[in-house]
Design a protein around this motif. Structure first.
Motif, mmCIF file in Angstrom:
data_model
loop_
_atom_site.group_PDB
_atom_site.id
_atom_site.type_symbol
_atom_site.label_atom_id
_atom_site.label_comp_id
_atom_site.label_asym_id
_atom_site.label_seq_id
_atom_site.Cartn_x
_atom_site.Cartn_y
_atom_site.Cartn_z
ATOM 1 N N LYS A 31 0.815 -1.223 0.000
ATOM 2 C CA LYS A 31 0.000 0.000 0.000
ATOM 3 C C LYS A 31 0.847 1.271 0.000
ATOM 4 O O LYS A 31 0.394 2.325 -0.449
ATOM 5 C CB LYS A 31 -0.930 0.003 1.221
ATOM 6 C CG LYS A 31 -2.084 -0.985 1.120
ATOM 7 C CD LYS A 31 -2.911 -0.977 2.406
ATOM 8 C CE LYS A 31 -4.069 -1.966 2.310
ATOM 9 N NZ LYS A 31 -4.859 -2.011 3.581
ATOM 10 N N GLU A 35 -1.204 3.985 -1.841
ATOM 11 C CA GLU A 35 -2.222 4.656 -1.034
ATOM 12 C C GLU A 35 -1.575 5.655 -0.081
ATOM 13 O O GLU A 35 -0.694 5.309 0.700
ATOM 14 C CB GLU A 35 -3.029 3.621 -0.243
ATOM 15 C CG GLU A 35 -3.725 2.597 -1.127
ATOM 16 C CD GLU A 35 -4.504 1.573 -0.324
ATOM 17 O OE1 GLU A 35 -4.830 1.863 0.845
ATOM 18 O OE2 GLU A 35 -4.765 0.484 -0.866
ATOM 19 N N TYR A 120 -0.507 -6.617 -6.212
ATOM 20 C CA TYR A 120 -1.337 -5.610 -5.541
ATOM 21 C C TYR A 120 -2.816 -5.856 -5.841
ATOM 22 O O TYR A 120 -3.665 -5.764 -4.938
ATOM 23 C CB TYR A 120 -0.929 -4.211 -5.973
ATOM 24 C CG TYR A 120 -1.682 -3.120 -5.245
ATOM 25 C CD1 TYR A 120 -1.602 -3.000 -3.861
ATOM 26 C CD2 TYR A 120 -2.475 -2.206 -5.934
ATOM 27 C CE1 TYR A 120 -2.292 -2.009 -3.177
ATOM 28 C CE2 TYR A 120 -3.168 -1.199 -5.270
ATOM 29 C CZ TYR A 120 -3.074 -1.111 -3.894
ATOM 30 O OH TYR A 120 -3.764 -0.139 -3.222
ATOM 31 N N GLU A 121 -3.126 -6.174 -7.074
ATOM 32 C CA GLU A 121 -4.516 -6.497 -7.428
ATOM 33 C C GLU A 121 -5.002 -7.727 -6.669
ATOM 34 O O GLU A 121 -6.138 -7.775 -6.187
ATOM 35 C CB GLU A 121 -4.641 -6.731 -8.930
ATOM 36 C CG GLU A 121 -6.063 -7.087 -9.370
ATOM 37 C CD GLU A 121 -6.175 -7.406 -10.842
ATOM 38 O OE1 GLU A 121 -7.223 -7.960 -11.245
ATOM 39 O OE2 GLU A 121 -5.211 -7.133 -11.597
ATOM 40 N N TYR A 123 -4.054 -8.813 -3.732
ATOM 41 C CA TYR A 123 -4.324 -8.475 -2.331
ATOM 42 C C TYR A 123 -5.568 -7.598 -2.183
ATOM 43 O O TYR A 123 -6.296 -7.692 -1.196
ATOM 44 C CB TYR A 123 -3.104 -7.786 -1.703
ATOM 45 C CG TYR A 123 -2.138 -8.764 -1.099
ATOM 46 C CD1 TYR A 123 -2.388 -9.342 0.151
ATOM 47 C CD2 TYR A 123 -0.991 -9.152 -1.777
ATOM 48 C CE1 TYR A 123 -1.505 -10.257 0.707
ATOM 49 C CE2 TYR A 123 -0.102 -10.066 -1.231
ATOM 50 C CZ TYR A 123 -0.370 -10.619 0.015
ATOM 51 O OH TYR A 123 0.503 -11.545 0.565
ATOM 52 N N GLN A 124 -5.838 -6.759 -3.171
ATOM 53 C CA GLN A 124 -7.043 -5.937 -3.114
ATOM 54 C C GLN A 124 -8.309 -6.790 -3.154
ATOM 55 O O GLN A 124 -9.341 -6.411 -2.584
ATOM 56 C CB GLN A 124 -7.050 -4.936 -4.275
ATOM 57 C CG GLN A 124 -6.123 -3.744 -4.090
ATOM 58 C CD GLN A 124 -6.216 -2.770 -5.228
ATOM 59 O OE1 GLN A 124 -6.061 -3.134 -6.391
ATOM 60 N NE2 GLN A 124 -6.498 -1.512 -4.904
ATOM 61 N N GLN A 125 -8.219 -7.938 -3.817
ATOM 62 C CA GLN A 125 -9.385 -8.806 -3.957
ATOM 63 C C GLN A 125 -9.479 -9.856 -2.850
ATOM 64 O O GLN A 125 -10.453 -10.601 -2.782
ATOM 65 C CB GLN A 125 -9.361 -9.508 -5.330
ATOM 66 C CG GLN A 125 -9.441 -8.549 -6.506
ATOM 67 C CD GLN A 125 -9.523 -9.295 -7.822
ATOM 68 O OE1 GLN A 125 -10.335 -10.200 -7.984
ATOM 69 N NE2 GLN A 125 -8.660 -8.921 -8.766
#
Length: 346
Positions: A31, A35, A120-121, A123-125
């Motif tokens: 992140k 972010e 990253y995608e 972990y986002q899901q």
């Protein structure tokens, strides 16, 4: 962690607060690149991220390079090792349910590498169940991004330091890695010429030897190159009663190089006793001075030992030098801080 970074002068390290589980900690690290809430400023997004365990301290650069190159090509990659034990499943009653065919399976190791956008995608899901109970990053890339990781055969050095007994094994490996090379330094006095030749020759059968003949009071480029090459063992042969001034020169050079910051450096001051009587040429006052000097050097992570070679009978010189070489190797391999400042006799 911040104290360690400051102590060792790391300049390109950002500390991120970990999570309560492995996956949540990794997600927090990712992140930082995407972010604002996890950093005062966004770091430049990398093409590839490497995930590694601190409990696997002996990873080599070669395996990291192979995993990264595979990740660039396939999107994800990870190190593996053959299983050393058969994996079985137990039934509810505690009896054997079935076993896996060991030849078909591999142990997943670290390091692992991913294209940043893929991991990253993934972990986002992730679900909360994934983040709280999962352990395999490669599986997340496959499950959520349909990315089949390339598996790279790892080395035996990828084992985990898990139990207390593993600390002793890790210490042994570190000591062995530090015991691969020694620099033998002699001055140019004629009386030392024979010992200065015989000692390195005796050591060569056990360790790689760099032998140089210089005065430590001079800024020698050859010695600087050896130090820069991260040599962690030094033997200084001198005929002076107490050659601490010259030894201090070497301690200062080592300290400036920052080599002792990571691992202890062994420095053995070899005194050549050429007196004809049977008494030692080093007195109690000298021994006290050596001990005090060694205690101060230890604060800099430099372990100083003393070794006396008695040059009485030329016919026994080779035997005496061989004995000295054995003591030197024992000190280098053991790196015992309790023996600093002691004078051993060959």
């Amino acid at each position: 962690m911040k104290t360690i970074i400051e102590k060792y002068g790391h300049k390109r390290v950002t500390v991120v607060e970990g999570g309560i589980t492995r996956h949540r900690s990794i997600f927090n690290g990712l992140k930082v690149f995407a972010e604002n809430e996890f950093s005062s400023h966004l770091l430049q997004k990398p093409e590839v991220v490497i995930i590694h365990d601190a409990v696997r301290p002996f990873v080599e650069e070669d395996i990291i390079s192979k995993v990264v190159m595979a990740a660039k090509e396939h999107g994800a990659a990870g190190a593996i090792r053959p299983l050393v034990s058969t994996v079985i499943a137990s039934a509810a009653d505690g009896c054997l349910d079935h076993s896996l065919e060991r030849a078909r399976y591999r142990a997943s190791e670290m390091p692992q590498a991913f294209l940043f956008d893929i991991i990253y995608e993934a972990y986002q899901q992730c679900t909360d169940h994934d983040l709280d109970y999962g352990t395999e990053c490669l599986h997340l890339a496959l499950k959520y991004c349909k990315t089949k990781a390339k598996l790279v055969e790892g080395t035996a050095d990828l084992w985990k330091v898990t139990y207390k007994r593993d600390l002793y094994a890790a210490e042994s490996i570190i000591k062995e890695n530090l015991s691969q090379q020694v620099c033998v330094i002699t001055n140019v006095k004629e009386t030392l010429a024979q010992v200065g030749f015989l000692l390195p020759e005796s050591l060569k059968s056990q360790i790689k030897v760099e032998a140089i003949s210089i005065s430590l009071s001079k800024n020698d480029s050859c010695l600087q190159n050896i130090i820069s090459g991260q040599c962690y063992n030094y033997v200084c042969v001198n005929e002076k009663r107490c050659a601490l001034q010259e030894i201090q020169e070497l301690v200062d050079m080592l300290e400036k190089s920052n080599i002792p910051l990571l691992c202890p450096v062994v420095l053995i001051s070899v005194h050549l006793d050429i007196s004809e009587n049977n008494s030692f040429s080093i007195g109690m006052e000298d021994l006290t001075t050596i001990k005090k000097f060694a205690r101060e050097a230890k604060k800099k992570n430099i372990l100083v030992y003393g070794l006396l070679i008695q040059y009485k009978d030329p016919l026994l010189l080779q035997e005496t030098v061989n004995s000295a070489a054995a003591l030197i190797m024992a000190l280098i391999k053991d790196r015992n801080p309790e023996l600093i400042g002691q004078l051993l006799v060959a």
